[in-house]
Design an enzyme around this catalytic site. Structure first.
Site, short mmCIF file in Angstrom:
data_model
loop_
_atom_site.label_atom_id
_atom_site.label_comp_id
_atom_site.label_asym_id
_atom_site.label_seq_id
_atom_site.Cartn_x
_atom_site.Cartn_y
_atom_site.Cartn_z
N LYS A 62 0.82 -1.17 0.19
CA LYS A 62 0.10 0.04 0.19
C LYS A 62 0.84 1.20 -0.06
O LYS A 62 1.76 1.23 0.76
CB LYS A 62 -0.78 0.04 1.27
CG LYS A 62 -1.93 -0.90 1.26
CD LYS A 62 -3.20 -0.65 0.48
CE LYS A 62 -4.32 -1.46 0.70
NZ LYS A 62 -5.35 -1.00 -0.03
N LYS A 106 -13.09 -6.47 -7.25
CA LYS A 106 -13.49 -6.75 -5.88
C LYS A 106 -14.85 -7.23 -5.93
O LYS A 106 -15.91 -6.45 -5.83
CB LYS A 106 -13.47 -5.67 -4.87
CG LYS A 106 -11.70 -5.26 -4.63
CD LYS A 106 -11.54 -4.06 -3.76
CE LYS A 106 -10.45 -3.69 -3.24
NZ LYS A 106 -9.25 -3.18 -4.38
#
Length: 320
Positions: free
Chosen positions: A133, A235
């Site tokens: 991230k 997702k």
């Protein structure tokens, strides 16, 4: 003869899980179990705070209404993404159309001390793919950490995710600290900038490939081949039904793009189903499912090799 159960659940999260500036203390969601004769199918409905359009209370209302309709013989799927996904998984298990084979390989989510990460990643067996991230700290620091990892492990490929955190200037600051010789080993950087046009410009100017994630759920998004765009990150909890997920994967593959099935921090039940979906629809791609360790327990089904304790459905709050 049809029957169904709906359960509401809550799992404590590890300290330090932050989503879009919000600390996530618990993961809340619902399970649906559908039965018809001797057959059974499970699904998870767990809207992700800050990312899903709906919250779990809204999802609960839609789910309960759908289950009652299903019991009466109506099979039309709801429109709400998290409910459509969970219900379609339960129906697919019920009809044995979701293959059992699963891809439990996960690109490990890397955080913490870079020296510790280097040791961990160097020992990874097989293809070395990891996720980092970026955008949570200063862009310069992110660039230095990414460069350090790529320099230390010559066969490492990184997937980066900025969640649209950067301005064009921040993106350039990041890239400045990543050696151009290493940039091809950044498999992709998800949504580096606040707008798609700025992200496209980032890819052109830096040579770092990008991937679409949030963009897939915007009404004006279209699947097109574009310079610098290498992948789409799907997702399912945020997308909708299994059929819609399958359509997006097929659209990406038709353009030569990599499609990555990715977690929305589902429980172990949902994650094991995502692993099956990944093996079915994207067999040549490591999915992004390394989120179970953010939780303090597994539920209903185990993720292979996880030491977390398993909680059965019968201890959850039963709504139906």
């Amino acid at each position: 003869m049809r029957s169904a159960q709906v359960y509401r659940w809550q799992i404590p999260m590890d300290a330090g899980v932050v989503l879009r500036d919000r600390r996530l203390k618990t993961r809340d969601g619902l399970y649906v179990c559908l039965r018809e004769g001797e057959r059974e199918g499970w699904g998870e409905i767990s809207p992700l705070p800050g990312f899903s359009q709906e919250n779990w209370e809204e999802a609960q209302s839609v789910l309960l209404a759908w289950v009652n309709n299903w019991l009466a013989g109506d099979c039309e799927l709801p429109q709400m993404p998290s409910v459509a996904f969970g219900v379609s998984c339960a129906l697919a298990e019920l009809t044995d159309t979701l293959p059992q084979a699963a891809n439990y390989r996960a690109a490990p989510l890397c955080n913490g001390d870079p020296d510790d990460l280097i040791l961990k990643l160097a020992d990874m067996p097989g293809e070395k793919v990891a996720k980092v991230k970026v955008g949570l700290y200063e862009a310069v620091r992110d660039g230095m950490v990414v460069n350090l990892l790529l320099e230390a492990i010559p066969d490492l490929h990184l997937r980066l995710d900025a969640n649209r955190a950067w301005t064009p200037l921040k993106g350039q600051q990041f890239a400045k600290y990543v050696n151009p010789d290493y940039r091809h080993r950044i498999a992709f950087l998800e949504e580096p900038c606040k707008t798609r046009d700025d992200s496209r410009a980032f890819a052109r100017e830096t040579g770092i490939a990008i991937a679409w994630d949030e963009s897939l759920r915007e009404p004006d998004f279209a699947f097109v081949a574009e310079e610098g765009v290498r992948a789409v990150v799907i997702k399912p909890t945020l997308t909708g039904s299994l059929e819609k997920v399958r359509e997006q994967v097929q659209a990406a593959h038709a353009l030569g793009l990599t499609a990555v099935i990715s977690s929305s921090i589902e429980s172990s039940l949902g994650l094991t189903q995502l692993a099956r979906i990944a093996a079915w629809l994207t067999p040549d791609t490591i999915p992004g499912l390394d989120t179970l360790d953010l939780m303090q327990a597994q539920q209903v089904r185990r993720w292979p090799g996880s030491p977390l304790p398993l909680v059965d459905a019968d201890v959850q709050e039963q709504l139906l």
